[in-house]
Design a protein around this motif. Structure first.
Motif, PDB file in Angstrom:
ATOM      1  N   TYR A  35       0.839  -1.183   0.000  1.00 37.81           N
ATOM      2  CA  TYR A  35       0.000   0.000   0.000  1.00 37.81           C
ATOM      3  C   TYR A  35       0.888   1.252   0.000  1.00 37.81           C
ATOM      4  O   TYR A  35       2.009   1.222   0.474  1.00 37.81           O
ATOM      5  N   GLN A  37       0.483   5.320   1.441  1.00 36.05           N
ATOM      6  CA  GLN A  37      -0.338   6.211   2.244  1.00 36.05           C
ATOM      7  C   GLN A  37       0.037   7.652   1.915  1.00 36.05           C
ATOM      8  O   GLN A  37       1.204   8.033   1.975  1.00 36.05           O
ATOM      9  N   GLY A  40      -4.637  12.470   3.716  1.00 34.39           N
ATOM     10  CA  GLY A  40      -5.999  12.720   3.255  1.00 34.39           C
ATOM     11  C   GLY A  40      -6.544  11.700   2.286  1.00 34.39           C
ATOM     12  O   GLY A  40      -7.707  11.795   1.882  1.00 34.39           O
ATOM     13  N   LEU A  41      -5.717  10.733   1.897  1.00 36.63           N
ATOM     14  CA  LEU A  41      -6.172   9.723   0.935  1.00 36.63           C
ATOM     15  C   LEU A  41      -6.238   8.333   1.538  1.00 36.63           C
ATOM     16  O   LEU A  41      -6.655   7.390   0.865  1.00 36.63           O
ATOM     17  N   GLY A  42      -5.819   8.168   2.760  1.00 37.71           N
ATOM     18  CA  GLY A  42      -5.828   6.849   3.376  1.00 37.71           C
ATOM     19  C   GLY A  42      -4.783   5.937   2.760  1.00 37.71           C
ATOM     20  O   GLY A  42      -3.754   6.391   2.246  1.00 37.71           O
ATOM     21  N   LEU A  43      -5.049   4.634   2.788  1.00 48.19           N
ATOM     22  CA  LEU A  43      -4.153   3.652   2.194  1.00 48.19           C
ATOM     23  C   LEU A  43      -4.745   3.165   0.884  1.00 48.19           C
ATOM     24  O   LEU A  43      -5.923   2.803   0.822  1.00 48.19           O
ATOM     25  N   LEU A  45      -4.162   0.460  -2.400  1.00 45.18           N
ATOM     26  CA  LEU A  45      -3.509  -0.796  -2.725  1.00 45.18           C
ATOM     27  C   LEU A  45      -2.744  -0.684  -4.036  1.00 45.18           C
ATOM     28  O   LEU A  45      -3.298  -0.291  -5.065  1.00 45.18           O
ATOM     29  N   LEU A  88       4.395   7.304   2.073  1.00 47.06           N
ATOM     30  CA  LEU A  88       4.705   6.273   3.065  1.00 47.06           C
ATOM     31  C   LEU A  88       4.184   4.951   2.512  1.00 47.06           C
ATOM     32  O   LEU A  88       3.018   4.863   2.113  1.00 47.06           O
ATOM     33  N   PHE A  90       3.505   0.821   2.906  1.00 45.81           N
ATOM     34  CA  PHE A  90       3.300  -0.245   3.877  1.00 45.81           C
ATOM     35  C   PHE A  90       3.158  -1.588   3.189  1.00 45.81           C
ATOM     36  O   PHE A  90       2.498  -1.713   2.154  1.00 45.81           O
ATOM     37  N   GLY A 108       3.531  -3.943   8.382  1.00 46.31           N
ATOM     38  CA  GLY A 108       4.890  -3.593   8.734  1.00 46.31           C
ATOM     39  C   GLY A 108       4.963  -2.155   9.211  1.00 46.31           C
ATOM     40  O   GLY A 108       3.966  -1.431   9.196  1.00 46.31           O
ATOM     41  N   PRO A 109       6.160  -1.696   9.606  1.00 45.23           N
ATOM     42  CA  PRO A 109       6.315  -0.354  10.177  1.00 45.23           C
ATOM     43  C   PRO A 109       6.324   0.762   9.143  1.00 45.23           C
ATOM     44  O   PRO A 109       6.242   1.935   9.498  1.00 45.23           O
TER      45      PRO A 109
END
Lengths: 116, 117
Positions: A35, A37, A40-43, A45, A88, A90, A108-109
């Motif tokens: 994903y 991030q 304002g858009l979330g995650l 895929l 970011l 993930f 994961g982090p």
């Protein structure tokens, strides 16, 4: 030790460079996901894999590719990085045959990528 | 297809006040629902989930959520927040049926909860 690890945790690169982000898991899960991030858009895929021989595009796969080297490893590549890929990233896993049959995912982090 | 809308992008509250973070979903089939929390500089961790049964679900750290099928909502609540609850919260949905949403989570845009002293 963490069940889902990502390397590197932070990366700064330049436009046009090839970048690989790596994800490893010790949970024994078959399914893995990438994903991104953005504020304002979330995650969203990028790609997902239900097993080593199964790779699928997500909603925003353009500009990305993946490799599932083993059950435990799932890598995300940016062949020619561009600034709007700054985000970011993930990795996540799930196990439909086990306790996460309802598709609970384990994250994961994260890797913070900056493309200049 | 499924979608999730988190109605508030930011929610500021004072410590020990109650809070509600709102989530609405859209799906043509039955769903499972989740709330995840992301603390600063960390990954996402599961806060709670609704699979079936009681519509009031309790999670970690004193949070709870209520599934309302008629209103297609899954709002998250806490009666008294702490400074340590400052984080971003994500609502997510997965469908029970096949199709293009099979095996995938769809996330909302996130709500940043800031707890002030």
């Amino acid at each position: 030790d963490a069940d889902v690890t990502q390397t590197p945790r932070n990366r700064i690169t330049k436009t046009g460079k090839r970048i690989m982000l790596e994800c490893s898991q010790t949970k024994g899960h078959d399914r893995m996901y990438w994903y991104r991030q953005d504020p304002g858009l979330g995650l969203r895929l990028i790609y997902y894999s239900f097993d080593v021989k199964d790779i699928n595009k997500g909603e925003i796969s353009d500009g990305y590719s993946v490799s599932r080297q083993a059950q435990a490893k799932f890598s995300l590549s940016l062949e020619s990085a561009i600034p709007n890929q700054t985000a970011l990233y993930f990795c996540a896993t799930s196990d439909p045959a086990g306790t996460s049959f309802h598709n609970e995912q384990f994250f994961g982090p994260g890797t913070r990528l900056t493309v200049l | 297809a499924q979608s999730v809308t988190q109605l508030d992008s930011q929610v500021p509250v004072f410590e020990e006040a109650p809070v509600e973070l709102r989530c609405n979903y859209s799906s043509s089939v039955s769903v499972y629902l989740f709330w995840y929390v992301q603390y600063p500089n960390q990954g996402l961790q599961l806060l709670l989930k609704y699979l079936s049964g009681s519509t009031l679900v309790k999670g970690i750290n004193g949070f709870e959520a209520e599934f309302n099928k008629s209103q297609t909502s899954f709002h998250l609540r806490k009666p008294s927040v702490h400074i340590s609850d400052t984080a971003e919260y994500f609502c997510a949905v997965t469908s029970l049926a096949g199709g293009t949403s099979y095996g995938k989570l769809t996330f909302g845009q996130g709500t940043i909860l800031t707890v002030h002293p």
